[in-house]
Design a protein around this motif. Structure first.
Motif, PDB file in Angstrom:
ATOM      1  N   ALA A  50     -35.336  21.829 -12.665  1.00 25.91           N
ATOM      2  CA  ALA A  50     -35.033  23.239 -12.423  1.00 25.91           C
ATOM      3  C   ALA A  50     -34.042  23.773 -13.462  1.00 25.91           C
ATOM      4  O   ALA A  50     -34.175  24.921 -13.920  1.00 25.91           O
ATOM      5  CB  ALA A  50     -34.488  23.425 -11.012  1.00 25.91           C
ATOM      6  N   ALA A  51     -33.075  22.959 -13.851  1.00 26.54           N
ATOM      7  CA  ALA A  51     -32.094  23.375 -14.859  1.00 26.54           C
ATOM      8  C   ALA A  51     -32.757  23.549 -16.220  1.00 26.54           C
ATOM      9  O   ALA A  51     -32.374  24.439 -16.991  1.00 26.54           O
ATOM     10  CB  ALA A  51     -30.955  22.360 -14.941  1.00 26.54           C
ATOM     11  N   GLN A  52     -33.745  22.713 -16.529  1.00 32.69           N
ATOM     12  CA  GLN A  52     -34.470  22.874 -17.787  1.00 32.69           C
ATOM     13  C   GLN A  52     -35.225  24.198 -17.803  1.00 32.69           C
ATOM     14  O   GLN A  52     -35.177  24.925 -18.798  1.00 32.69           O
ATOM     15  CB  GLN A  52     -35.460  21.723 -18.000  1.00 32.69           C
ATOM     16  CG  GLN A  52     -34.804  20.440 -18.437  1.00 32.69           C
ATOM     17  CD  GLN A  52     -35.830  19.345 -18.678  1.00 32.69           C
ATOM     18  OE1 GLN A  52     -36.600  19.005 -17.791  1.00 32.69           O
ATOM     19  NE2 GLN A  52     -35.831  18.811 -19.877  1.00 32.69           N
ATOM     20  N   VAL A  53     -35.911  24.511 -16.720  1.00 36.44           N
ATOM     21  CA  VAL A  53     -36.674  25.759 -16.644  1.00 36.44           C
ATOM     22  C   VAL A  53     -35.733  26.959 -16.728  1.00 36.44           C
ATOM     23  O   VAL A  53     -36.012  27.927 -17.428  1.00 36.44           O
ATOM     24  CB  VAL A  53     -37.520  25.807 -15.352  1.00 36.44           C
ATOM     25  CG1 VAL A  53     -38.151  27.175 -15.167  1.00 36.44           C
ATOM     26  CG2 VAL A  53     -38.594  24.727 -15.370  1.00 36.44           C
ATOM     27  N   LEU A  96     -43.238  28.654 -18.899  1.00 29.79           N
ATOM     28  CA  LEU A  96     -44.008  29.401 -17.913  1.00 29.79           C
ATOM     29  C   LEU A  96     -44.179  28.540 -16.670  1.00 29.79           C
ATOM     30  O   LEU A  96     -44.226  29.049 -15.559  1.00 29.79           O
ATOM     31  CB  LEU A  96     -45.360  29.813 -18.496  1.00 29.79           C
ATOM     32  CG  LEU A  96     -45.291  30.713 -19.736  1.00 29.79           C
ATOM     33  CD1 LEU A  96     -46.679  30.959 -20.292  1.00 29.79           C
ATOM     34  CD2 LEU A  96     -44.578  32.026 -19.407  1.00 29.79           C
ATOM     35  N   SER A  97     -44.274  27.230 -16.895  1.00 31.65           N
ATOM     36  CA  SER A  97     -44.335  26.269 -15.793  1.00 31.65           C
ATOM     37  C   SER A  97     -43.897  24.905 -16.309  1.00 31.65           C
ATOM     38  O   SER A  97     -44.053  24.590 -17.488  1.00 31.65           O
ATOM     39  CB  SER A  97     -45.748  26.175 -15.203  1.00 31.65           C
ATOM     40  OG  SER A  97     -46.643  25.641 -16.167  1.00 31.65           O
ATOM     41  N   LEU A  98     -43.316  24.123 -15.415  1.00 37.43           N
ATOM     42  CA  LEU A  98     -42.937  22.750 -15.735  1.00 37.43           C
ATOM     43  C   LEU A  98     -43.024  21.923 -14.463  1.00 37.43           C
ATOM     44  O   LEU A  98     -42.352  22.236 -13.474  1.00 37.43           O
ATOM     45  CB  LEU A  98     -41.513  22.671 -16.299  1.00 37.43           C
ATOM     46  CG  LEU A  98     -40.945  21.264 -16.513  1.00 37.43           C
ATOM     47  CD1 LEU A  98     -41.816  20.454 -17.480  1.00 37.43           C
ATOM     48  CD2 LEU A  98     -39.512  21.330 -17.013  1.00 37.43           C
ATOM     49  N   ALA A  99     -43.881  20.912 -14.478  1.00 38.78           N
ATOM     50  CA  ALA A  99     -44.041  20.029 -13.324  1.00 38.78           C
ATOM     51  C   ALA A  99     -43.761  18.596 -13.746  1.00 38.78           C
ATOM     52  O   ALA A  99     -44.136  18.178 -14.850  1.00 38.78           O
ATOM     53  CB  ALA A  99     -45.454  20.139 -12.764  1.00 38.78           C
ATOM     54  N   GLU A 121     -46.333  24.458 -19.467  1.00 42.34           N
ATOM     55  CA  GLU A 121     -46.906  25.531 -20.268  1.00 42.34           C
ATOM     56  C   GLU A 121     -45.724  26.379 -20.706  1.00 42.34           C
ATOM     57  O   GLU A 121     -44.827  26.683 -19.919  1.00 42.34           O
ATOM     58  CB  GLU A 121     -47.900  26.370 -19.473  1.00 42.34           C
ATOM     59  CG  GLU A 121     -48.560  27.430 -20.339  1.00 42.34           C
ATOM     60  CD  GLU A 121     -49.565  28.297 -19.596  1.00 42.34           C
ATOM     61  OE1 GLU A 121     -50.306  29.029 -20.289  1.00 42.34           O
ATOM     62  OE2 GLU A 121     -49.593  28.268 -18.363  1.00 42.34           O
ATOM     63  N   SER A 122     -45.722  26.724 -21.970  1.00 47.94           N
ATOM     64  CA  SER A 122     -44.620  27.535 -22.491  1.00 47.94           C
ATOM     65  C   SER A 122     -45.162  28.655 -23.365  1.00 47.94           C
ATOM     66  O   SER A 122     -46.328  28.668 -23.759  1.00 47.94           O
ATOM     67  CB  SER A 122     -43.635  26.665 -23.268  1.00 47.94           C
ATOM     68  OG  SER A 122     -44.288  26.013 -24.328  1.00 47.94           O
ATOM     69  N   GLU A 123     -44.252  29.581 -23.657  1.00 50.10           N
ATOM     70  CA  GLU A 123     -44.597  30.727 -24.476  1.00 50.10           C
ATOM     71  C   GLU A 123     -43.558  30.848 -25.575  1.00 50.10           C
ATOM     72  O   GLU A 123     -42.347  30.861 -25.299  1.00 50.10           O
ATOM     73  CB  GLU A 123     -44.613  31.983 -23.612  1.00 50.10           C
ATOM     74  CG  GLU A 123     -44.984  33.249 -24.340  1.00 50.10           C
ATOM     75  CD  GLU A 123     -45.014  34.442 -23.398  1.00 50.10           C
ATOM     76  OE1 GLU A 123     -46.117  34.996 -23.220  1.00 50.10           O
ATOM     77  OE2 GLU A 123     -43.954  34.788 -22.839  1.00 50.10           O
ATOM     78  N   LYS A 130     -48.922  30.971 -26.366  1.00 50.99           N
ATOM     79  CA  LYS A 130     -48.785  30.009 -25.264  1.00 50.99           C
ATOM     80  C   LYS A 130     -49.272  28.635 -25.708  1.00 50.99           C
ATOM     81  O   LYS A 130     -50.203  28.521 -26.502  1.00 50.99           O
ATOM     82  CB  LYS A 130     -49.574  30.478 -24.045  1.00 50.99           C
ATOM     83  CG  LYS A 130     -49.002  31.728 -23.425  1.00 50.99           C
ATOM     84  CD  LYS A 130     -49.781  32.154 -22.208  1.00 50.99           C
ATOM     85  CE  LYS A 130     -49.190  33.440 -21.649  1.00 50.99           C
ATOM     86  NZ  LYS A 130     -49.937  33.918 -20.478  1.00 50.99           N
ATOM     87  N   SER A 131     -48.630  27.603 -25.177  1.00 53.34           N
ATOM     88  CA  SER A 131     -49.044  26.222 -25.466  1.00 53.34           C
ATOM     89  C   SER A 131     -48.738  25.344 -24.264  1.00 53.34           C
ATOM     90  O   SER A 131     -47.874  25.649 -23.440  1.00 53.34           O
ATOM     91  CB  SER A 131     -48.326  25.693 -26.708  1.00 53.34           C
ATOM     92  OG  SER A 131     -46.939  25.651 -26.489  1.00 53.34           O
ATOM     93  N   GLY A 132     -49.477  24.253 -24.196  1.00 50.00           N
ATOM     94  CA  GLY A 132     -49.277  23.290 -23.122  1.00 50.00           C
ATOM     95  C   GLY A 132     -48.774  21.968 -23.667  1.00 50.00           C
ATOM     96  O   GLY A 132     -48.928  21.678 -24.861  1.00 50.00           O
ATOM     97  N   ASN A 133     -48.168  21.187 -22.805  1.00 55.20           N
ATOM     98  CA  ASN A 133     -47.625  19.902 -23.218  1.00 55.20           C
ATOM     99  C   ASN A 133     -47.781  18.902 -22.075  1.00 55.20           C
ATOM    100  O   ASN A 133     -47.478  19.230 -20.921  1.00 55.20           O
ATOM    101  CB  ASN A 133     -46.139  20.071 -23.569  1.00 55.20           C
ATOM    102  CG  ASN A 133     -45.662  19.069 -24.580  1.00 55.20           C
ATOM    103  OD1 ASN A 133     -46.386  18.172 -24.970  1.00 55.20           O
ATOM    104  ND2 ASN A 133     -44.429  19.217 -24.999  1.00 55.20           N
ATOM    105  N   LYS A 134     -48.249  17.705 -22.412  1.00 51.49           N
ATOM    106  CA  LYS A 134     -48.367  16.623 -21.439  1.00 51.49           C
ATOM    107  C   LYS A 134     -47.689  15.395 -22.025  1.00 51.49           C
ATOM    108  O   LYS A 134     -48.054  14.938 -23.102  1.00 51.49           O
ATOM    109  CB  LYS A 134     -49.832  16.319 -21.111  1.00 51.49           C
ATOM    110  CG  LYS A 134     -50.515  17.421 -20.348  1.00 51.49           C
ATOM    111  CD  LYS A 134     -51.923  17.041 -19.951  1.00 51.49           C
ATOM    112  CE  LYS A 134     -52.571  18.187 -19.195  1.00 51.49           C
ATOM    113  NZ  LYS A 134     -53.914  17.830 -18.731  1.00 51.49           N
ATOM    114  N   LEU A 135     -46.696  14.892 -21.311  1.00 53.08           N
ATOM    115  CA  LEU A 135     -45.909  13.753 -21.771  1.00 53.08           C
ATOM    116  C   LEU A 135     -45.734  12.742 -20.653  1.00 53.08           C
ATOM    117  O   LEU A 135     -45.834  13.097 -19.474  1.00 53.08           O
ATOM    118  CB  LEU A 135     -44.504  14.217 -22.211  1.00 53.08           C
ATOM    119  CG  LEU A 135     -44.408  15.332 -23.242  1.00 53.08           C
ATOM    120  CD1 LEU A 135     -42.981  15.815 -23.350  1.00 53.08           C
ATOM    121  CD2 LEU A 135     -44.910  14.833 -24.584  1.00 53.08           C
TER     122      LEU A 135
END
Length: 158
Positions: A50-53, A96-99, A121-123, A130-135
């Motif tokens: 939550a702090a990162q978002v 935009l979202s972080l899970a 997903e970020s902007e 917009k771009s997505g990231n999976k790590l």
């Protein structure tokens, strides 16, 4: 005095049966003993997300150990101060979202190993792209006093 195996077997069997009945094995911590620590670590992991978002420098500072080693999937490694500045003040994109998906927490004494999949997903702030990231993320938390602090973090691309 000579003692043979038969004389040792009965006391050993009795201790084993008594331990099973009472749910206690000498020298072994019951499995449920770590649940409070696991809950505390899980709470901190969610607060960290939550702090990162929110790009909340104060919250990130409170959750991280002074000795933090924060490794990115592109091999950059940051100390605590650099991580907080880059995560909050020098952002080039907004979430935009972080899970944190499929988290697994294992507490080992005063250390906790946390693994999960980061899906975001970020902007871009500059152009709105917009771009997505999976790590895959590995976090190591350390109990310092009564608090769990993030000691290290490593990321690999999925």
């Amino acid at each position: 005095m000579n003692i043979d195996r038969r004389q040792l077997a009965l006391p050993a069997l009795a201790i084993g049966l008594l331990s099973a009945v009472l749910g206690v094995v000498p020298g072994v911590v019951p499995a449920f003993a770590g649940s409070a620590d696991e809950d505390a670590v899980a709470k901190n992991v969610e607060e960290f997300r939550a702090a990162q978002v929110a790009t909340d420098a104060k919250a990130l500072d409170a959750l991280c150990a002074a000795e933090l080693s924060y490794s990115h999937s592109d091999a950059r490694v940051e100390d605590k101060a650099t991580f907080i500045v880059n995560a909050t003040a020098k952002r080039t994109a907004k979430f935009l979202s972080l899970a944190y998906q499929d988290p697994k927490i294992q507490v080992v004494g005063t250390a906790a190993i946390v693994r999960f999949n980061w899906v975001s997903e970020s902007e871009a702030i500059a152009d709105g792209k917009k771009s997505g990231n999976k790590l895959h993320i590995l976090m190591n938390w350390q109990k310092q006093g009564a608090d769990w602090k993030l000691l290290s973090r490593a990321a690999t691309k999925l």
